[in-house]
Design an enzyme around this catalytic site. Structure first.
Site, short mmCIF file in Angstrom:
data_model
loop_
_atom_site.label_atom_id
_atom_site.label_comp_id
_atom_site.label_asym_id
_atom_site.label_seq_id
_atom_site.Cartn_x
_atom_site.Cartn_y
_atom_site.Cartn_z
N CYS A 44 0.83 -1.21 0.00
CA CYS A 44 0.00 0.00 0.00
C CYS A 44 0.86 1.26 0.00
CB CYS A 44 -0.93 -0.02 1.21
SG CYS A 44 -1.83 1.52 1.40
N CYS A 49 -1.41 1.78 -3.08
CA CYS A 49 -2.39 2.85 -2.87
C CYS A 49 -1.79 4.26 -2.80
CB CYS A 49 -3.16 2.63 -1.58
SG CYS A 49 -3.39 0.93 -1.11
N LYS A 52 0.13 5.43 -5.99
CA LYS A 52 -0.91 5.45 -7.04
C LYS A 52 -1.79 6.69 -6.91
CE LYS A 52 -4.72 4.22 -6.18
NZ LYS A 52 -5.27 2.87 -6.02
N TYR A 179 -8.97 -3.34 -11.08
CA TYR A 179 -8.68 -2.06 -10.42
C TYR A 179 -7.39 -1.44 -10.98
CZ TYR A 179 -11.28 -3.04 -5.94
OH TYR A 179 -12.18 -3.29 -4.96
N GLU A 183 -7.15 1.86 -13.22
CA GLU A 183 -6.65 3.07 -12.56
C GLU A 183 -5.43 3.61 -13.30
OE1 GLU A 183 -8.08 2.25 -7.96
OE2 GLU A 183 -5.99 1.86 -8.46
N HIS A 436 -27.55 21.35 -0.82
CA HIS A 436 -27.68 21.90 -2.17
C HIS A 436 -26.71 23.05 -2.39
CE1 HIS A 436 -29.79 22.66 -5.89
NE2 HIS A 436 -29.82 23.95 -5.59
N GLU A 441 -26.57 15.15 -3.47
CA GLU A 441 -27.95 15.38 -3.01
C GLU A 441 -28.92 14.44 -3.71
OE1 GLU A 441 -30.07 19.13 -4.26
OE2 GLU A 441 -28.11 19.61 -5.07
#
Ligand code: NDP
Length: 453
Positions: A44, A49, A52, A179, A183, A436, A441
């Site tokens: 990682c 991760c 990346k 993934y 990615e 908003h 939303e």
């Protein structure tokens, strides 16, 4: 004091191993040793991760500059300086590795910069030749990329090497549709590298929600990724100007680099595991029970080495649950249900729970989905679309899945995940007043199902 050198010996200094070692030593006073053959922080932090995500950030700027121009800013993006970025990245990884080492030392964990293998139920042997005994052994060796068995595959790089290219290539072929492939296709394309992606199946990101996969692929193509579905590499050869690739569709191309992102495998080879009675599965994964205990009672395993849910936060949870169970006397199974996750494709995808397809197999559902141009990019004249989607059980109204394809979808799904994990119903979502104007939303304002059944 036991007769062992350590109460716990951890093999592997990645996210899971480091967390378990730290917590066991720091919170329970256990005497803990840890061996790491490479860099502390594991996949990682060192080759996954973290670098990346930094590359995802780096690759997003040209689009932001174009958007800024549309908003009236007088700016141009210029060229990307790989050496500059790469130097900073290397320094950042050094810094993070230093933090990991310091955390271990600070909790009183004794570290060994060596490879370790298991000799018996309570003994590990280090590559230095030393042997250490421990009441408990925790296997946390993680996994590594696998390369397909095709002629010339040795010419390709994997995700381990993509962070260390001496210079940014002019073009690249990325093979795979998971993934990592998807990615990095976005990253390379965003950095200005002519990017081709081959995926052998009908649509990238197999296993995820079909509508989300379709939108992500469409947007990736629109941003410039040359995505070839139903296509694989047949053969590769070194040629003067790069790597010659023959594809299954008969086409031939030459690329500066080819990266295979064709899956990962647990790091369990040559570890002495089966010899001492630890059972391995078909992919070489360590087989464990819900408490991460292997077939040998004193040996436990966590993280990618067990190939359960291969995500850093899951490995960390498994490490904490192991310490709770073994060192705090509080048997704690790991909850692998409803884990939110993000895929850092461009556009980003955040998801929790079931895809529409998986939910429909399980029970009658209602689908609430809306896809629209978000305000910020729409104003700039971009055609980017986002997707907000809820899968709802007809029987008990629970939200079974949330799928968000949008900028910062990873951030949004972390929060939506709390509601889903709590068992929120569609009506619970509806009771929340919209914020908003934000993209999310829509998650609380979709009144009528798009589809039922
Ligand atoms: P995945 O298993 O997700 O994807 C592997 C891809 O390679 C699939 O598209 C697969 O195709 C394809 N493939 C497999 N074998 C071959 C072959 N021989 N020839 C051509 N294609 C092949 O693996 P990744 O390496 O992408 O990722 C590994 C794991 O790492 C993920 O499962 C995830 O848990 C973790 N990860 C998580 C991230 C995140 O959370 N954002 C980021 C990166 C990794 P097919 O679909 O047909 O099998």
């Amino acid at each position: 004091m036991s007769d062992f050198d350590f109460d716990l010996f951890v093999i592997g200094g990645g996210s899971g191993g480091v967390r378990a070692a730290r917590v066991a030593a720091g919170e329970t006073g256990a005497k803990v040793g840890l061996a790491e053959e490479d860099r502390y922080g594991g996949t990682c932090v060192i080759r996954g991760c973290v670098p990346k995500k930094l590359m995802v950030f780096a690759s997003g700027y040209p689009e932001k500059v174009a958007e800024a121009q549309a908003y009236g800013w007088d700016m141009t993006s210029g060229d990307f300086n790989w050496d500059h970025f790469h130097g900073k990245l290397a320094a950042e990884l050094d810094r993070l590795e230093g933090i990991y080492r310091k955390l271990l030392a600070g909790s009183g964990v004794e570290t060994f910069d060596a490879r370790a293998k298991v000799v018996d139920a309570h003994t590990v042997e280090l590559s230095t030749g030393e042997r250490k005994t421990a009441k408990h052994i925790l296997l946390a060796m993680g996994g590594r990329p696998t390369m397909p068995d095709i002629p010339g595959a040795e010419l390709a790089i994997s995700s381990n090497e993509i962070f260390h290219l001496p210079k940014l290539p002019k073009n690249i072929l990325i093979v795979g549709g998971g993934y990592i492939a998807s990615e990095f296709a976005g990253v390379m394309n965003g950095l200005g590298v002519k990017t081709t992606q081959f995926y052998r199946g009908a649509q990238i990101l197999r296993g995820f929600d079909d509508e989300a996969r379709g939108l992500i692929a469409e947007e990736m193509i629109q941003k410039g990724v040359d995505l070839h579905l139903g296509t694989n590499v047949l053969e590769m050869k070194k040629v003067d100007d790069g790597i010659w690739v023959k594809a299954t569709n008969g086409s031939e191309h030459v690329f500066d680099h080819v990266m295979f992102a064709t899956g990962r495998k647990p790091n369990t080879d040559d570890m002495g595991l089966e010899e001492v009675g630890v059972k391995l599965g078909r992919k070489g994964e360590v087989l464990v029970d819900e408490y991460s205990q292997t077939a040998v009672p004193s040996i436990y395993a966590i993280g990618d080495a067990t190939d359960r849910v291969n995500l850093t936060p899951v490995a960390i949870r498994e490490g904490m649950a192991f310490v709770e169970t073994v060192f705090k006397g509080n048997p704690t199974p790991v909850d692998h249900e409803l884990i939110p996750s993000a895929v850092f494709t461009q556009p980003e995808y955040g998801t929790i729970g079931l895809s529409e397809e998986a939910a429909r197999e399980q029970e009658p559902i209602e689908v609430y989905a809306t896809s629209f141009k978000p305000m910020q990019s729409s104003f700039a004249g971009c055609s980017d679309r986002v997707l907000m989607k809820l899968i709802v059980s007809q029987a008990n109204r629970k939200v079974l899945g949330v799928h968000i394809v949008a900028p910062a979808a990873g951030e949004m799904i972390q929060l939506a995940g709390i509601a889903v994990k709590m068992g929120a119903t569609k009506e619970d979502f509806d009771r929340v007043v919209a914020v908003h104007p934000v993209m999310a939303e829509e998650l609380v304002t979709m009144r009528n199902p798009t589809r039922t059944g």
